[in-house]
Design a protein around this motif. Structure first.
Motif, PDB file in Angstrom:
ATOM      1  N   VAL A   1     -37.408   0.648   1.659  1.00 22.26           N
ATOM      2  CA  VAL A   1     -37.715   1.327   2.912  1.00 22.26           C
ATOM      3  C   VAL A   1     -38.386   0.423   3.936  1.00 22.26           C
ATOM      4  CG1 VAL A   1     -39.946   2.206   2.101  1.00 22.26           C
ATOM      5  CG2 VAL A   1     -38.701   3.456   3.853  1.00 22.26           C
ATOM      6  N   SER A   2     -39.269  -0.478   3.493  1.00 18.86           N
ATOM      7  CA  SER A   2     -39.970  -1.343   4.450  1.00 18.86           C
ATOM      8  C   SER A   2     -39.029  -2.349   5.098  1.00 18.86           C
ATOM      9  CB  SER A   2     -41.117  -2.079   3.750  1.00 18.86           C
ATOM     10  OG  SER A   2     -40.609  -2.933   2.745  1.00 18.86           O
ATOM     11  N   LYS A   3     -37.864  -2.574   4.482  1.00 24.12           N
ATOM     12  CA  LYS A   3     -36.899  -3.534   5.019  1.00 24.12           C
ATOM     13  C   LYS A   3     -35.797  -2.867   5.837  1.00 24.12           C
ATOM     14  CE  LYS A   3     -37.548  -6.581   1.025  1.00 24.12           C
ATOM     15  NZ  LYS A   3     -36.903  -7.202  -0.161  1.00 24.12           N
ATOM     16  N   GLY A   4     -35.582  -1.572   5.610  1.00 21.66           N
ATOM     17  CA  GLY A   4     -34.444  -0.925   6.253  1.00 21.66           C
ATOM     18  C   GLY A   4     -34.793   0.124   7.275  1.00 21.66           C
ATOM     19  N   ALA A   5     -36.096   0.380   7.541  1.00 19.36           N
ATOM     20  CA  ALA A   5     -36.479   1.439   8.470  1.00 19.36           C
ATOM     21  C   ALA A   5     -37.220   0.869   9.669  1.00 19.36           C
ATOM     22  CB  ALA A   5     -37.351   2.469   7.759  1.00 19.36           C
ATOM     23  N   SER A   6     -36.884   1.407  10.860  1.00 15.66           N
ATOM     24  CA  SER A   6     -37.606   1.017  12.070  1.00 15.66           C
ATOM     25  C   SER A   6     -38.963   1.709  12.097  1.00 15.66           C
ATOM     26  CB  SER A   6     -36.788   1.430  13.297  1.00 15.66           C
ATOM     27  OG  SER A   6     -36.696   2.845  13.364  1.00 15.66           O
ATOM     28  N   GLY A   7     -39.743   1.397  13.150  1.00 14.32           N
ATOM     29  CA  GLY A   7     -41.058   2.014  13.244  1.00 14.32           C
ATOM     30  C   GLY A   7     -40.978   3.534  13.343  1.00 14.32           C
TER      31      GLY A   7
ATOM     32  N   ASP B   1     -46.586   0.343  -0.694  1.00 11.86           N
ATOM     33  CA  ASP B   1     -47.588   0.224  -1.750  1.00 11.86           C
ATOM     34  C   ASP B   1     -47.060   0.894  -3.027  1.00 11.86           C
ATOM     35  OD1 ASP B   1     -49.746   0.216  -3.415  1.00 11.86           O
ATOM     36  OD2 ASP B   1     -51.073   1.360  -2.099  1.00 11.86           O
ATOM     37  N   PRO B   2     -46.838   0.135  -4.096  1.00 13.32           N
ATOM     38  CA  PRO B   2     -46.298   0.728  -5.330  1.00 13.32           C
ATOM     39  C   PRO B   2     -47.153   1.871  -5.873  1.00 13.32           C
ATOM     40  CG  PRO B   2     -46.216  -1.672  -5.432  1.00 13.32           C
ATOM     41  CD  PRO B   2     -47.010  -1.320  -4.218  1.00 13.32           C
ATOM     42  N   ALA B   3     -48.470   1.728  -5.787  1.00 13.31           N
ATOM     43  CA  ALA B   3     -49.358   2.769  -6.309  1.00 13.31           C
ATOM     44  C   ALA B   3     -49.193   4.064  -5.526  1.00 13.31           C
ATOM     45  CB  ALA B   3     -50.811   2.296  -6.256  1.00 13.31           C
ATOM     46  N   PHE B   4     -49.045   3.957  -4.192  1.00 12.91           N
ATOM     47  CA  PHE B   4     -48.857   5.150  -3.369  1.00 12.91           C
ATOM     48  C   PHE B   4     -47.532   5.827  -3.694  1.00 12.91           C
ATOM     49  CE2 PHE B   4     -47.087   7.077   0.512  1.00 12.91           C
ATOM     50  CZ  PHE B   4     -48.046   8.046   0.753  1.00 12.91           C
ATOM     51  N   ARG B   5     -46.465   5.044  -3.794  1.00 14.17           N
ATOM     52  CA  ARG B   5     -45.144   5.610  -4.094  1.00 14.17           C
ATOM     53  C   ARG B   5     -45.174   6.342  -5.440  1.00 14.17           C
ATOM     54  NH1 ARG B   5     -43.200   0.340  -2.183  1.00 14.17           N
ATOM     55  NH2 ARG B   5     -42.881  -0.261  -4.364  1.00 14.17           N
ATOM     56  N   LEU B   6     -45.838   5.735  -6.416  1.00 15.03           N
ATOM     57  CA  LEU B   6     -45.909   6.342  -7.741  1.00 15.03           C
ATOM     58  C   LEU B   6     -46.716   7.644  -7.704  1.00 15.03           C
ATOM     59  CD1 LEU B   6     -44.857   5.613 -10.561  1.00 15.03           C
ATOM     60  CD2 LEU B   6     -47.059   4.551 -11.030  1.00 15.03           C
ATOM     61  N   SER B   7     -47.816   7.642  -6.958  1.00 14.77           N
ATOM     62  CA  SER B   7     -48.655   8.837  -6.895  1.00 14.77           C
ATOM     63  C   SER B   7     -47.920   9.991  -6.221  1.00 14.77           C
ATOM     64  CB  SER B   7     -49.958   8.532  -6.147  1.00 14.77           C
ATOM     65  OG  SER B   7     -49.717   8.245  -4.784  1.00 14.77           O
TER      66      SER B   7
ATOM     67  N   ILE C   1     -60.505  16.452  -0.895  1.00 21.76           N
ATOM     68  CA  ILE C   1     -60.798  17.429   0.159  1.00 21.76           C
ATOM     69  C   ILE C   1     -60.022  17.154   1.435  1.00 21.76           C
ATOM     70  CG2 ILE C   1     -62.638  18.330   1.650  1.00 21.76           C
ATOM     71  CD1 ILE C   1     -64.612  17.778  -0.561  1.00 21.76           C
ATOM     72  N   ILE C   2     -59.888  15.879   1.774  1.00 22.97           N
ATOM     73  CA  ILE C   2     -59.302  15.527   3.070  1.00 22.97           C
ATOM     74  C   ILE C   2     -58.471  14.254   2.945  1.00 22.97           C
ATOM     75  CG2 ILE C   2     -61.355  14.220   3.793  1.00 22.97           C
ATOM     76  CD1 ILE C   2     -60.903  15.395   6.617  1.00 22.97           C
ATOM     77  N   ASP C   3     -57.337  14.234   3.637  1.00 21.53           N
ATOM     78  CA  ASP C   3     -56.452  13.070   3.647  1.00 21.53           C
ATOM     79  C   ASP C   3     -56.268  12.637   5.094  1.00 21.53           C
ATOM     80  OD1 ASP C   3     -54.234  11.362   2.219  1.00 21.53           O
ATOM     81  OD2 ASP C   3     -53.263  12.233   3.983  1.00 21.53           O
ATOM     82  N   ILE C   4     -56.550  11.373   5.369  1.00 21.98           N
ATOM     83  CA  ILE C   4     -56.423  10.845   6.734  1.00 21.98           C
ATOM     84  C   ILE C   4     -55.219   9.924   6.815  1.00 21.98           C
ATOM     85  CG2 ILE C   4     -57.514   9.483   8.552  1.00 21.98           C
ATOM     86  CD1 ILE C   4     -60.218  10.337   7.489  1.00 21.98           C
ATOM     87  N   HIS C   5     -54.293  10.276   7.689  1.00 18.91           N
ATOM     88  CA  HIS C   5     -53.128   9.415   7.923  1.00 18.91           C
ATOM     89  C   HIS C   5     -53.354   8.681   9.241  1.00 18.91           C
ATOM     90  CE1 HIS C   5     -48.866   8.153   7.915  1.00 18.91           C
ATOM     91  NE2 HIS C   5     -49.021   8.212   9.218  1.00 18.91           N
ATOM     92  N   SER C   6     -53.682   7.386   9.139  1.00 14.08           N
ATOM     93  CA  SER C   6     -53.930   6.597  10.347  1.00 14.08           C
ATOM     94  C   SER C   6     -52.611   6.072  10.913  1.00 14.08           C
ATOM     95  CB  SER C   6     -54.855   5.422  10.034  1.00 14.08           C
ATOM     96  OG  SER C   6     -54.228   4.549   9.117  1.00 14.08           O
ATOM     97  N   GLN C   7     -52.689   5.453  12.073  1.00  9.48           N
ATOM     98  CA  GLN C   7     -51.487   4.977  12.767  1.00  9.48           C
ATOM     99  C   GLN C   7     -50.698   3.975  11.925  1.00  9.48           C
ATOM    100  OE1 GLN C   7     -52.157   3.734  16.847  1.00  9.48           O
ATOM    101  NE2 GLN C   7     -54.024   4.972  16.945  1.00  9.48           N
ATOM    102  N   HIS C   8     -51.391   3.220  11.092  1.00  8.50           N
ATOM    103  CA  HIS C   8     -50.726   2.158  10.337  1.00  8.50           C
ATOM    104  C   HIS C   8     -50.511   2.526   8.877  1.00  8.50           C
ATOM    105  CE1 HIS C   8     -51.415  -0.256  13.886  1.00  8.50           C
ATOM    106  NE2 HIS C   8     -52.722  -0.012  13.813  1.00  8.50           N
ATOM    107  N   GLN C   9     -50.685   3.812   8.530  1.00  9.63           N
ATOM    108  CA  GLN C   9     -50.577   4.169   7.127  1.00  9.63           C
ATOM    109  C   GLN C   9     -49.138   4.174   6.622  1.00  9.63           C
ATOM    110  OE1 GLN C   9     -51.809   8.020   5.654  1.00  9.63           O
ATOM    111  NE2 GLN C   9     -53.161   7.094   4.145  1.00  9.63           N
ATOM    112  N   THR C  10     -48.174   4.060   7.536  1.00  7.38           N
ATOM    113  CA  THR C  10     -46.784   3.940   7.077  1.00  7.38           C
ATOM    114  C   THR C  10     -46.618   2.715   6.191  1.00  7.38           C
ATOM    115  OG1 THR C  10     -46.298   2.807   9.164  1.00  7.38           O
ATOM    116  CG2 THR C  10     -45.741   5.145   9.036  1.00  7.38           C
ATOM    117  N   LEU C  11     -47.555   1.753   6.315  1.00  4.36           N
ATOM    118  CA  LEU C  11     -47.525   0.573   5.445  1.00  4.36           C
ATOM    119  C   LEU C  11     -47.697   0.968   3.984  1.00  4.36           C
ATOM    120  CD1 LEU C  11     -49.727  -1.875   7.556  1.00  4.36           C
ATOM    121  CD2 LEU C  11     -47.243  -1.908   7.322  1.00  4.36           C
ATOM    122  N   LYS C  12     -48.282   2.156   3.742  1.00  2.00           N
ATOM    123  CA  LYS C  12     -48.472   2.594   2.366  1.00  2.00           C
ATOM    124  C   LYS C  12     -47.150   2.874   1.677  1.00  2.00           C
ATOM    125  CE  LYS C  12     -51.981   4.908   1.009  1.00  2.00           C
ATOM    126  NZ  LYS C  12     -52.996   5.947   0.735  1.00  2.00           N
ATOM    127  N   LEU C  13     -46.084   3.057   2.458  1.00  3.14           N
ATOM    128  CA  LEU C  13     -44.766   3.240   1.850  1.00  3.14           C
ATOM    129  C   LEU C  13     -44.354   2.000   1.063  1.00  3.14           C
ATOM    130  CD1 LEU C  13     -42.913   5.025   4.782  1.00  3.14           C
ATOM    131  CD2 LEU C  13     -43.579   6.045   2.602  1.00  3.14           C
TER     132      LEU C  13
END
Length: 559
Positions: free
Chosen positions: A428-434, A139-145, A125-137
């Protein structure tokens, strides 16, 4: 979409009741005003962690309730049916009650549900993107989904997960069977010996009591026989000098009968003597019979005592007290020996099931890999174009599939590769700035909004680290997403705040000596004022007001 939110006694919010429109809803407010608290209240409805600190001072509980319109979601309706929850035509109410003990209760359409069921439903129903959710990039499970959502392989992956779950269950069953079979194999010889001893004993319930009685008779047979002979002799007399008791009583009866005509009582006594004589004759007969049947047999005594010794030994060996318990032990051993053979047959069946499931998982994984591979290039191209629109003109984005050990999602692991210049992309976590991570995540969320049919999405300062034209581009993308779904954007950037259909302001006030957060819908003039504040700070200048007016006039979603 989220139609309305009601909050009572949650942290700094005493009481809040607000309705939300469709499209893009902007939420702003000064730092510390309570925007994160409002987001925390919504997070409770998604199964977020609850503790005693959530409860305000007004009472012992806090309540958060949301009304959602989900009429277009057939898959969610099926989930409600599976959980036996009322669908109500897609008008869904979710409520969370938290007490000062830290415990919480969850309700969907007034029906109590578990936290896991709440999370499973709210995730659709709802997806919440918090300030630190860029860390999910990372996360292998997130990338796969995300890739699966784009490739349209989500259902296939769920099938794969179902097969993998069954495979895990069958493998556990096989491991348990092997453990039981191994244990029974080690005990088999011993169990067979114990069973044979008990089976050969030809056990009969109550036999030991009978043997004990017989043993007492046999052990004292001589004494018993002598006593019976003596009793018989005393009753029979010697036939000459000492008459038998029966003969004496007969004489007594005759004597009494002679005087019965003179003394009526004597006749009655004579009858009683005759009766006594009949009883004594019967006793003598039984004594004679008992004496004849009394067997003085040493062989039988030895046989009885040997059988008793055997039974006593079996009782002691198996730590039981009765033949019935020995019989139960024998039957149990018989069943154990039979089960060992049956377990071997069951093991063979489970091994065949495992082989079939492994083949199904292998075939499903191959199909998943192909469809993911076919979609990876288009996915990367779509994200790259989105990044170019967010002022990363030279950036490149790639998707790499890596083969990993079989699992619930198949045999693929997904890596997101990025380069701001287009040269040699790295993870991406190694080559991208905030700021670049924020733009990548927004691009991914934009894609998810199109391919997952999520009705509501909340962005909590996804624009952190962004400014200028990039902020305006991000705002435009979020605004475009709001055309297809309900978007909440919590932001500090005026370029983003000027977008969208509706603007909510969170403020903090001092009431009765304590800080209280409030939220209100801004009209046109108040909205200009708020954006001007965001542009110039606490001192709002005429230039800031003019700039705010300009930003709002260029907002395609402004009402």
């Amino acid at each position: 979409m989220l139609k309305a939110l009601r909050v009572k006694n949650f942290v700094l919010i005493d009481s809040l009741e607000i309705e939300f429109p469709a499209g893009l809803v902007i939420i702003t407010g000064e730092t510390g005003a309570g925007k994160s608290i409002l987001l925390g209240a919504v997070a409770l409805l998604t199964g977020g962690k609850a503790d005693a600190s959530s409860v305000g001072p007004a009472s012992d509980t806090c309540v958060v309730e949301g009304e959602f319109d989900c009429r277009a979601d057939a898959a969610l309706e099926a989930t409600f049916a599976d959980l036996d929850l009322p669908w109500n035509g897609g008008d869904i109410t979710i409520r969370r009650v938290v007490s000062t003990s830290g415990r919480s209760r969850c309700f969907i359409c007034d029906e109590p549900v578990s936290k896991d069921d709440l999370a499973a439903i709210s995730s659709r129903i709802i997806d919440i993107h918090s300030q630190h959710q860029t860390l999910k990039l990372s996360d292998p499970a997130f990338r796969l989904s995300v890739l699966d959502a784009f490739a349209g392989t989500t259902a296939l992956r769920e099938d794969c997960a179902g097969i993998w779950k069954k495979l895990g269950q069958e493998r556990k069953t096989l491991a348990d069977l092997n453990e039981k079979i191994g244990r029974l194999s080690m005990e088999k010889d011993f169990n067979e010996l114990m069973f044979k001893q008990l089976d050969d004993a030809r056990l009969r319930d109550g036999e030991l009591a009978e043997l004990e009685t017989e043993q007492k008779l046999l052990a004292n047979a001589e004494e018993i026989k002598l006593s019976l002979v003596k009793a018989e002799s005393l009753m029979e007399g010697d036939g000459q000098e000492v008459p038998s008791i029966g003969a004496s009583l007969k004489e007594v009866s005759k004597t009494l009968s002679k005087i019965s005509s003179f003394v009526p009582l004597a006749g009655e006594l004579a009858e009683r003597v005759e009766s006594s004589k009949a009883e004594l004759d019967d006793i003598l007969s039984e004594i004679s019979s008992l004496e004849e049947s009394t067997d003085v047999s040493q062989e039988r005594l030895e046989a009885v005592e040997s059988r008793m010794s055997q039974l006593y030994s079996l009782l002691s060996k198996h730590s039981v007290h009765t033949e019935k318990e020995l019989i139960e032990k024998r039957d149990s051993l018989s069943e154990t020996l039979y089960n060992s053979e049956e377990l071997e047959q069951t093991k063979a069946t489970v091994e065949r099931i495992i082989k079939d499931l492994e083949e199904k998982h292998r075939a499903t994984s191959v199909k998943l890999h192909k469809e993911r591979s076919d979609a990876a290039g288009k996915f990367a191209e779509t994200i790259t174009q989105s990044l170019h629109s967010l002022s990363l003109e030279g950036a490149s984005f790639g998707v790499e599939l890596e083969t990993v050990a079989p699992g619930a999602s198949g045999t693929d692991s997904v890596n997101f590769m990025f380069s701001a210049t287009g040269d040699r992309p790295v993870e991406v976590s190694k080559g991208a700035s905030g700021g670049e991570m924020s733009r990548i995540m927004l691009s991914v969320k934009d894609l998810m909004a199109r391919y997952t049919a999520m009705p509501t999405m909340i962005f909590d300062e996804i624009d952190t680290g962004i400014s200028g034209s990039v902020a305006d581009a991000m705002g435009s993308m979020i605004c475009r997403m709001g055309e297809d779904m309900q978007i909440f954007a919590i932001t500090h950037l005026p370029q983003v705040a000027a977008k969208g259909n509706s603007h909510l302001l969170v403020t903090k006030e001092i009431t009765d000596g304590r800080a209280v957060s409030k939220i209100k819908q801004l009209g046109t003039e108040d909205r200009v004022q708020e954006i001007a504040r965001m542009l110039s700070g606490s001192r709002i200048t005429p230039e800031a007001m003019a700039n705010a007016e300009s930003l709002l006039q260029n907002n395609p979603g402004r009402k």
